[in-house]
Design an enzyme around this catalytic site. Structure first.
Site, PDB file in Angstrom:
ATOM      1  N   CYS A  23       0.549   3.087  -1.326  1.00 25.16           N
ATOM      2  CA  CYS A  23       1.638   2.154  -1.615  1.00 25.16           C
ATOM      3  C   CYS A  23       2.236   2.417  -2.990  1.00 25.16           C
ATOM      4  CB  CYS A  23       1.126   0.731  -1.529  1.00 25.16           C
ATOM      5  SG  CYS A  23      -0.417   0.517  -2.427  1.00 25.16           S
ATOM      6  N   GLU A  27       0.427  -7.805  -0.988  1.00 20.96           N
ATOM      7  CA  GLU A  27       0.491  -6.486  -1.634  1.00 20.96           C
ATOM      8  C   GLU A  27       1.225  -5.596  -0.652  1.00 20.96           C
ATOM      9  OE1 GLU A  27      -0.804  -5.713  -4.571  1.00 20.96           O
ATOM     10  OE2 GLU A  27      -2.386  -7.176  -4.954  1.00 20.96           O
TER      11      GLU A  27
END
Ligand code: NAP
Ligand code: MG
Length: 476
Positions: free
Chosen positions: A291, A257
């Site tokens: 993110c 990720e």
């Protein structure tokens, strides 16, 4: 625009019960790590919060061996319904200790207490409850009648959501019958260590969860360890690529990720005030250390001027300051290194000719802070449009047609998230289908739910966390 003065409303730091020292958690006990102790600081003041023992390579060996024993002897063979009981217990204790965990997270990370209290900790607890429910139902997840755990998992996580990222890995790993060795980020190790204490309090068998604080080297030693069956990493794209190289050819499973540079697309028919709120939340939530932050605003040209005016007026009202104050909207930047990176990338925006607007909100005299910043006149080739700033900095671009919006949104090496603001359902669907992003929000942003898979493609990584899809990464 004038804003009301607020009286300070500080949450008590004492609620965090910060201990003077913390130690690695290996094989069911806190142990003296062989690495050099690190000091974790409160970025709001730059004062040392606690000293944290770190792991050596031998500690990595010991933790992986303990996780292997637990996988073979206790946790792996345990029926799912039994595993669920431990996860429910951990979930309940996290909920019971939520206030302490929220204050501790805010002290160690710098994020506003409102966010740690209302987002990080409740979402962590929700993920634990959700996955506890799966532990005895894995045969119904659509992954075959009797899916098996992968084995021993090595997990490395970043500093922006320390407790939540730990839980995103631990909850599905344990629910599926795996054991885990977790390395938290160097600057935010405390909540993961309290989570280990909670696991012990819940009676989790020794070795099922191990937590190894330390710097990047501990992470590198962990992910390269031949005793692992799977690596789960959340962090930067550069480190993700390095890990992928390390694991190439080993047959070990990997999920990544990584970073993002999400577009938030505002069409001219959008509910304007709602879109302004969503754009503000998209980039200034958690100081932009997210993110999936909506760091590129794409606004339709016909409303660009009006939208920018409303947007700047709203951003001007954000309160930057003491993260423990319940009125604070934007807290401290987590580390000096991250602050330097934001300053450098913003300077690149100036140098390349974008127009910088800075909130006039006063910053505290000490501590690590960066004011909410908006760049307009941004071109797609500029660094502020291409690189992940990971700070409270928004880049504004415009478009004329839906086709142009999609082309610009997809003009990035990343592919984690995107936002769409429009009144027209058909237009939202048309756009969403064409966006190359793992998560697309429509008329909302930053919604995290344990039932819903999260993850990216291209340079944002691969694999999903959450929901049924998230289980797949921990089952074979
Ligand atoms: P980072 O430098 O990649 O660090 C992430 C973790 O990896 C930290 O625990 C770090 O330890 C460790 N690490 C560093 N070098 C390593 C190596 N060679 N091998 C193994 N582990 C290593 O990222 P960051 O700057 O802390 O975090 C920000 C990045 O994370 C951003 O790019 C952001 O987009 C991404 N992120 C992604 C998601 C997502 O779900 N997609 C969520 C949150 C953050 P140290 O702390 O000691 O350096
Ligand atoms: Mg810290």
């Amino acid at each position: 625009m004038d804003t009301w003065d607020y009286a300070p409303a500080p949450e008590s730091a004492a609620l965090a019960n910060v201990a003077p020292t913390y130690r690695p958690f290996v094989d069911g006990a806190f142990v003296d790590g062989g690495g050099e102790a690190l000091k974790t600081v409160n970025p709001a003041t730059e004062e040392v919060l606690a000293e944290v023992g770190t792991a050596s390579e031998q500690d990595v060996d010991r933790a992986v061996a303990a996780a292997r024993r637990a996988f073979e002897k206790t946790w792996g063979p345990m029926p799912g319904a039994e595993r669920a009981k431990y996860l429910y217990r951990i979930a309940r204790i996290v909920a019971e200790r939520s206030r302490e965990l929220a204050v501790l997270e805010t002290l160690d990370n710098g994020k506003p207490i409102r966010e740690s209290r209302d987002v990080d900790v409740p979402t962590a607890s929700a993920h634990l409850f959700h996955h506890a429910g799966w532990a005895d139902k894995l045969g119904y997840a659509g992954l075959g009648p009797d899916p098996r755990p992968v084995g021993v998992v090595g997990a490395v996580i970043p500093w922006n959501f320390p407790l939540l990222m730990a839980v995103w890995k631990i909850a599905p790993a344990l629910a599926c019958g795996n054991t885990i060795v977790l390395k938290p980020a160097e600057t935010t190790p405390l909540t993961a260590l309290v989570l280990a204490e909670i696991a012990a309090e819940a009676g989790l068998p020794a070795g099922v969860l191990n937590v190894l604080p330390g710097a990047g080297g501990v992470g590198a030693a962990l992910v390269a360890h031949p005793g692992l069956d799977k690596v789960a990493f959340t962090g930067s794209t550069d480190v993700g690529k390095e890990i992928q190289r390390t694991l190439a050819g080993t047959g070990r499973r990997l999920t990544l990720e990584l970073g993002g540079k999400a577009a938030n697309i505002v069409y001219d028919d959008a509910a304007i005030d709602q879109a302004v709120e969503g754009v503000v939340d998209g980039i200034f939530f958690n100081q932009g250390h997210v993110c999936c932050a909506g760091s590129r605003l794409l606004v339709q040209e016909s409303i660009a001027e009006e939208f920018s005016e409303l947007l700047l007026r709203r951003v001007e009202t954000l309160r930057v300051g003491d993260p423990l104050d319940k009125n604070t909207d934007v807290g401290a930047i987590n580390s000096r290194a991250q602050l330097d990176r934001i300053v450098d990338l913003a300077a690149a925006g100036d140098a390349e000719g974008a127009e910088r607007w800075t909130s006039s909100c006063p910053l505290p005299e000490r501590g690590l802070y960066f004011p909410p910043t908006v760049f307009s006149g941004v071109e797609q080739t500029m660094r502020v449009a291409r690189e992940e700033i990971f700070g409270p900095v928004l880049s504004v671009l415009t478009f004329r047609t839906p086709e142009e919006a999609v082309a610009k949104a997809n003009n990035t090496p990343y592919g984690l998230s995107a936002g769409i603001w429009t009144e027209k359902g058909a237009k939202a669907m048309w756009t969403a289908r064409r966006l190359r992003a793992g998560v697309v929000w429509t008329n909302t942003f930053h919604r995290f739910d344990p039932t819903s898979p999260f993850g990216g493609y291209r340079e944002s990584g691969f694999g999903r966390e959450g929901g049924r899809a998230g289980l797949e990464a921990y089952l074979s």
